[in-house]
Design an enzyme around this catalytic site. Structure first.
Site, short mmCIF file in Angstrom:
data_model
loop_
_atom_site.label_atom_id
_atom_site.label_comp_id
_atom_site.label_asym_id
_atom_site.label_seq_id
_atom_site.Cartn_x
_atom_site.Cartn_y
_atom_site.Cartn_z
N ASP A 42 0.61 -1.81 23.34
CA ASP A 42 0.13 -1.29 24.63
C ASP A 42 -0.86 -0.15 24.43
OD1 ASP A 42 1.71 0.79 23.79
OD2 ASP A 42 3.15 0.68 25.44
N TYR A 87 0.84 -1.20 0.00
CA TYR A 87 0.00 0.00 0.00
C TYR A 87 0.88 1.26 0.00
CZ TYR A 87 -3.85 3.13 1.43
OH TYR A 87 -4.79 4.12 1.50
N ASP A 127 3.71 -1.20 12.39
CA ASP A 127 2.60 -0.34 12.77
C ASP A 127 3.17 1.03 13.18
OD1 ASP A 127 -0.49 -1.11 13.81
OD2 ASP A 127 0.37 0.70 14.70
#
Ligand code: UDP
Length: 312
Positions: free
Chosen positions: A208, A147, A273
């Site tokens: 987290d 992407y 991420d």
């Protein structure tokens, strides 16, 4: 005066379908080209009897022609991390071949052109907030690269058509956008949390939950696109809400808005991420007089009915 005709590639998607509504309200006639890989006809169902609206099931990765248009809005692409992981090849193809073909239409008919790009161009950014002049920190071979690199290439092709063929182009860099018509199972954080909260399931926070995102409600995003569409700016413009939340805060907002008693469950953080995402929107403010108006809690409330129906 002749009615202006707009082509929206990817018009059956979440953002594309809202854009169709806005263009019709502006007086355009609209033709959608979509292969329905991730788009849904249900997003366009309300336009079925609209005389100025037309849907064509077309794969824009092959050369195509929907007739003369005055504006090309190139919105076709899988866009959620789950969708582009499943459809990696199609994502690369629509960012490259599909973009050539959309630009060929603009070139052929002397149409203006606006493409939806993404904050993914900044990757896991080392500059914060992200200005349009930042070149980004993208892993070119990681799982998100299908992407990220497709969209970076999309921007490169767009600038090349502008420079070599003088196509009147615009590039919107979209940050996390949410609202009605998002697919409940597209894996993005807002639909996931809404679905989980409304079904009484645990909210799955990855890592987290300290990673940040900046959430823009769809009506603000569309307002930004329309303003950019009328502006004379060819370099990328960030269109996103600059109020930043941790993902844990986002989960708490969803719990508050839905009144859900769901618990939070921590799961592994996906590879690459991004740790933080926040647009610097000085350019959009100055150039377009654009400012998002809908805060996260209000936007979630505005989306609640839709997600409730979908989650049943
Ligand atoms: N996320 C999460 N739980 C979910 C879905 C996503 O914690 O059920 C996190 C994800 O790891 C990321 C953020 O929420 O840090 C935004 O993810 P999304 O897929 O919506 O879009 P991204 O900004 O990563 O493209």
């Amino acid at each position: 005066m002749n009615q202006q005709r707009a082509l929206v590639t990817g018009g059956a998607g979440f953002l594309g379908s809202h854009l169709c509504d806005a263009l019709l309200a502006e007086g355009y006639s609209v033709v959608v080209a979509d292969n329905l890989l991730t788009g849904k006809l249900s997003n366009l169902e309300h336009l079925r009897n609209e005389p100025c609206f037309e849907f064509q099931q077309i794969d824009i990765n092959e050369p195509f022609d929907c007739g003369a248009v005055n504006y090309v809005f190139h919105f076709a692409s899988p866009a959620s991390p789950v969708d582009y992981a499943v459809h990696g090849m199609a994502t690369l193809k629509v960012g490259s071949l599909g973009t050539f073909h959309a630009l060929d239409i603009a070139h052929k008919y002397g149409a203006k052109y606006l493409v939806s790009s993404t904050s993914e161009c900044y990757g896991d950014p080392l500059q914060h907030p992200q200005k349009e002049t930042y070149w980004g920190n993208v892993n070119p071979i990681g799982p998100r690269s299908v992407y990220d690199e497709a969209k970076r290439f999309t921007e490169a092709v767009t600038m090349a058509y502008h420079r070599y063929h003088r196509v009147d182009t615009r590039i919107a860099r979209i940050f996390n956008t949410y609202g009605p018509r998002m697919q409940l199972n597209d894996g993005r954080v807002v639909p996931n949390f809404m679905k989980q909260a409304l079904r009484g399931d645990d909210l799955t926070v990855y890592g987290d939950g300290s990673q940040t995102r900046s959430f823009c409600y769809v009506s603000d995003e569309i307002d930004g696109f329309l303003r950019l569409a009328k502006a004379d700016e060819h370099l990328p413009v960030n269109i996103g809400n600059p109020t930043e939340f941790t993902i844990l805060e986002c989960a708490q907002r969803v719990l508050a808005v839905t009144g859900s008693k769901s618990k939070i469950r921590y799961e592994a953080l996906p590879q690459d991420d991004p740790k933080q995402r926040c647009p610097d929107i000085t350019k959009a403010r100055t150039l377009l007089g654009w400012e998002p108006k809908v805060d996260l809690e209000t936007g979630l409330r505005l989306s609640l009915d839709y997600f409730r129906k979908e989650a049943r």
